[in-house]
Scaffold this motif. Structure first.
Motif, PDB file in Angstrom:
ATOM      1  N   MET A   1     -52.701 -35.624 -92.160  1.00  0.00           N
ATOM      2  CA  MET A   1     -53.042 -34.628 -91.150  1.00  0.00           C
ATOM      3  C   MET A   1     -54.020 -35.241 -90.145  1.00  0.00           C
ATOM      4  SD  MET A   1     -51.394 -31.777 -91.816  1.00  0.00           S
ATOM      5  CE  MET A   1     -52.318 -30.379 -91.191  1.00  0.00           C
ATOM      6  N   THR A   2     -53.684 -35.113 -88.875  1.00  0.00           N
ATOM      7  CA  THR A   2     -54.439 -35.752 -87.799  1.00  0.00           C
ATOM      8  C   THR A   2     -54.767 -34.711 -86.736  1.00  0.00           C
ATOM      9  OG1 THR A   2     -53.169 -37.783 -88.186  1.00  0.00           O
ATOM     10  CG2 THR A   2     -54.372 -37.623 -86.107  1.00  0.00           C
ATOM     11  N   PRO A   3     -55.952 -34.776 -86.109  1.00  0.00           N
ATOM     12  CA  PRO A   3     -56.253 -33.845 -85.018  1.00  0.00           C
ATOM     13  C   PRO A   3     -55.138 -33.869 -83.970  1.00  0.00           C
ATOM     14  CG  PRO A   3     -58.221 -35.059 -85.619  1.00  0.00           C
ATOM     15  CD  PRO A   3     -57.101 -35.660 -86.405  1.00  0.00           C
ATOM     16  N   VAL A   4     -54.704 -32.683 -83.544  1.00  0.00           N
ATOM     17  CA  VAL A   4     -53.513 -32.597 -82.686  1.00  0.00           C
ATOM     18  C   VAL A   4     -53.691 -33.345 -81.369  1.00  0.00           C
ATOM     19  CG1 VAL A   4     -52.688 -30.442 -83.697  1.00  0.00           C
ATOM     20  CG2 VAL A   4     -54.300 -30.356 -81.778  1.00  0.00           C
ATOM     21  N   GLN A   5     -54.936 -33.428 -80.878  1.00  0.00           N
ATOM     22  CA  GLN A   5     -55.147 -34.129 -79.607  1.00  0.00           C
ATOM     23  C   GLN A   5     -54.924 -35.627 -79.734  1.00  0.00           C
ATOM     24  OE1 GLN A   5     -57.376 -32.288 -81.183  1.00  0.00           O
ATOM     25  NE2 GLN A   5     -59.381 -33.300 -81.329  1.00  0.00           N
TER      26      GLN A   5
ATOM     27  N   LEU B   1     -44.295 -30.956 -83.414  1.00  0.00           N
ATOM     28  CA  LEU B   1     -45.649 -31.108 -83.920  1.00  0.00           C
ATOM     29  C   LEU B   1     -45.936 -29.897 -84.808  1.00  0.00           C
ATOM     30  CD1 LEU B   1     -48.755 -32.200 -81.817  1.00  0.00           C
ATOM     31  CD2 LEU B   1     -48.908 -30.809 -83.869  1.00  0.00           C
ATOM     32  N   LEU B   2     -46.034 -30.129 -86.103  1.00  0.00           N
ATOM     33  CA  LEU B   2     -46.359 -29.069 -87.058  1.00  0.00           C
ATOM     34  C   LEU B   2     -47.867 -29.083 -87.286  1.00  0.00           C
ATOM     35  CD1 LEU B   2     -43.487 -29.445 -89.703  1.00  0.00           C
ATOM     36  CD2 LEU B   2     -43.557 -28.009 -87.657  1.00  0.00           C
TER      37      LEU B   2
ATOM     38  N   LYS C   1     -56.571 -27.116 -86.825  1.00  0.00           N
ATOM     39  CA  LYS C   1     -56.010 -27.737 -85.620  1.00  0.00           C
ATOM     40  C   LYS C   1     -55.661 -29.209 -85.865  1.00  0.00           C
ATOM     41  CE  LYS C   1     -56.215 -24.127 -82.893  1.00  0.00           C
ATOM     42  NZ  LYS C   1     -56.589 -23.103 -83.894  1.00  0.00           N
ATOM     43  N   LYS C   2     -55.225 -29.485 -87.086  1.00  0.00           N
ATOM     44  CA  LYS C   2     -54.683 -30.791 -87.439  1.00  0.00           C
ATOM     45  C   LYS C   2     -53.200 -30.630 -87.718  1.00  0.00           C
ATOM     46  CE  LYS C   2     -58.885 -32.811 -89.429  1.00  0.00           C
ATOM     47  NZ  LYS C   2     -59.482 -33.431 -90.636  1.00  0.00           N
ATOM     48  N   GLY C   3     -52.472 -31.728 -87.577  1.00  0.00           N
ATOM     49  CA  GLY C   3     -51.041 -31.597 -87.793  1.00  0.00           C
ATOM     50  C   GLY C   3     -50.359 -32.931 -88.010  1.00  0.00           C
TER      51      GLY C   3
END
Length: 582
Positions: A444-448, A519-520, A526-528
């Motif tokens: 899981m990674t910050p979406v930005q 992007l899930l 707010k990680k995905g």
């Protein structure tokens, strides 16, 4: 003896949650609510209760009306010139299911401060001492919050019914706590090998059993570290156990799970196991609704108690042994199936827990599959692997339609490790295995950091969470289902557009129809993960799945027979002490 304290909202209670506690009107208050109705049919069924009273601390002139689901039972007028207590005998019919009371004020100067249902039959009570076992892993803040509450309301409160009748045992799987900051009278902390939830709870159980005779423990409650709990849940558990009928002494008391995001929605209250999947009872109920409360009172059979709150008698532990070393997921199901004890649920015995639908970690594709196969082998030894094949195919198809190719590899690893047999499970180091599993899956990674597309990031920021049970628990619409099936959810057609789409992690695969990049994300953190439809990866996944299914078909009977005959080797005190390095 106090059976159930009346609960009232406090300053932190939202307007939406208030009806869990009380319904206010111009004339007074009604206590026909989730926390304050009295489930008389359950108390009469499971305990030796005969006489029931309600003690109210109040001031003023008022009228107290008792009712059951059939109508009014009695009305009693009281008048207290100064603040004080009054005890009222509570009437009920043999056929009554729930007792509620409403209080009508005679003037504007009336007030009710507190109250409790109680029985004068103390001579009927058994001696009970509870151990509260908490397994924690890097959740220091949540743990300390719950400990502070327990110290204030129970451990350091001489007026609590549980004072001197509760100890807390903490298994620190992350080995990050400072025991000297937490350990004190009635609070015990143990650094533990990270063997998952099953290892952490078992460590607590081992420590309790070591002290059972000397300190008189009779039951242990398994409780997650990150739940929100009301001490009242412990009081009601203690009262039930104290008055339990002989035929229910082996019973397990299970706490319902309410959602932390929608605090009045019940996620689960009891569950069955169908050979592959848990089937929750009473999901998605809005507990503010009077009619829903009646539905929730229906007694349903449960196969197990989920370990966010589950109270086991130590006598049953001696009979069935310790849990299996399965790390996470399925440990509570297995323990319930093995014990075959009645599962008791009662209004107010509950916790609040964050919901699961958008917490689909890759590791679960391994643990769910491996542990489901293990459970099926132990408890469905004669049914063959047809149910297992159906379960695995549905799981693989769901992952494939979500483009989660790494998770399909983890599914295959779960099957492969199951086929290694019980001797492998005995010696495999859980921490190292978990690290390998985590490394194989998606991080899981910050979406930005996953996209610079402003439109996608804005959609994620503005995502509206469901605000009702209907939006969460109603099955996905079957509209256009034939189109989805005939086109393999769009795999046989070109993508709609070459851009990134965003969805929460728990999205139904149909929502990803003809979408190439997705992007899930988890709406809370707010990680995905960023996924892409890839025909090469899909073919490789199908080959891996086919290969492992061939191996399963060839070896399942032999391996399942081995688990069924020998699984108790993994449930002894000697095994667990060696496994955990105690």
């Amino acid at each position: 003896m106090i059976l159930q304290t009346l609960l009232f909202p406090d300053s932190n209670t939202s307007a939406e949650e208030e009806k869990l506690y009380v319904r206010r009107n111009k004339k007074g208050i009604a206590l026909d609510t989730y926390f304050n109705l009295f489930s008389i049919h359950k108390w009469l069924r499971y305990t030796v209760l005969e006489e029931l009273y309600l003690r109210i601390e109040a001031v003023g002139s008022m009228e107290v009306a008792f009712s059951d689901e059939q109508g009014l039972l009695d009305t009693i007028s009281i008048e207290l010139l100064t603040r004080g207590n009054v005890d009222l005998r509570v009437p009920y019919r043999k056929s009554s299911r729930i007792i509620t009371c409403s209080i009508s004020y005679g003037s504007e100067h009336c007030a009710v401060y507190r109250g409790a249902y109680f029985t004068p039959d103390d001579f009927r009570c058994r001696r009970i001492k509870l151990a509260l076992g908490i397994c924690t892993f890097h959740r220091e803040e949540a743990l300390k919050r719950n400990l502070a509450l327990l110290k204030k309301e129970v451990l350091h409160n001489p007026s609590s019914p549980l004072h001197e009748c509760l100890d807390v045992f903490i298994s620190d799987n992350g080995r990050t706590l400072k025991p000297e900051e937490i350990r004190q009278d009635h609070v015990h902390v143990f650094a533990n090998r990270n063997a998952g939830g099953s290892g952490g709870f078992t460590r607590c159980l081992v420590e309790v059993l070591e002290r059972e005779e000397a300190e008189g423990f009779t039951h242990m409650i398994f409780m997650d570290d990150d739940v929100k709990i009301l001490p009242e849940a412990l009081i009601r558990t203690y009262a039930l156990l104290s008055l339990m009928k002989t035929e229910y002494l082996d019973a397990v008391i299970s706490g319902a799970m309410l959602r932390s995001d929608l605090a009045y929605i019940q996620h689960e209250s009891g569950a069955l196991w169908d050979g592959a999947n848990p089937r929750t009872a009473h999901p998605g109920l809005d507990l503010r609704d009077r009619e829903i409360l009646a539905e929730n009172e229906v007694i349903v059979r449960s196969d197990y108690a989920a370990w966010w709150f589950a109270c086991y008698p130590l006598n049953a532990v001696h009979r069935i042994g310790l849990p299996l070393p399965v790390f996470i997921h399925g440990d509570d199901v297995e323990y319930g199936l093995r014990g075959k004890s009645p599962v008791i649920l009662l209004n107010g015995i509950c916790v609040w827990h964050e919901p699961f639908e958008n917490k689909r970690a890759s590791a679960l594709s391994y643990y769910d599959v491996r542990n489901t196969l293990l459970l099926h082998a132990i408890y469905r030894p004669k049914s063959g692997c047809r149910t297992v094949n159906q379960y695995l195919f549905k799981r693989m198809a769901s992952l494939l339609l979500r483009y989660r190719y790494k998770d399909i590899q983890l599914l295959c690893k779960g099957v492969r490790d199951f086929l290694r047999g019980i001797d492998w499970l005995k010696v495999e180091e859980p921490e190292k295995l978990n690290q390998r599993v985590m490394h194989m899956g998606y991080s899981m990674t910050p979406v930005q950091e996953l996209t610079h597309d402003r439109k996608v990031l804005q959609q994620i920021r503005e995502y509206r969470k469901p605000v009702s049970a209907g939006e969460i628990y109603v099955p996905h619409s079957k509209r256009h289902r034939r189109k989805y099936l005939l086109t393999l959810n769009g795999w046989l057609l070109p993508a709609k557009a070459d851009r990134i789409y965003s969805h929460p992690l728990g999205v139904c695969p149909y929502e990803m129809y003809r979408q190439k990049q997705v992007l899930l994300f988890d709406p809370d953190s707010k990680k995905g993960i960023l996924l892409q439809k890839n025909y090469t990866e899909a073919v490789k996944s199908l080959f891996a799945y086919t290969e492992i299914m061939f191996c399963l078909g060839f070896s399942y009977k032999r391996v399942s027979r081995e688990y069924h005959k020998r699984f108790k080797e993994l449930t002894t005190l000697d095994f667990w002490k060696n496994y955990l390095g105690i």
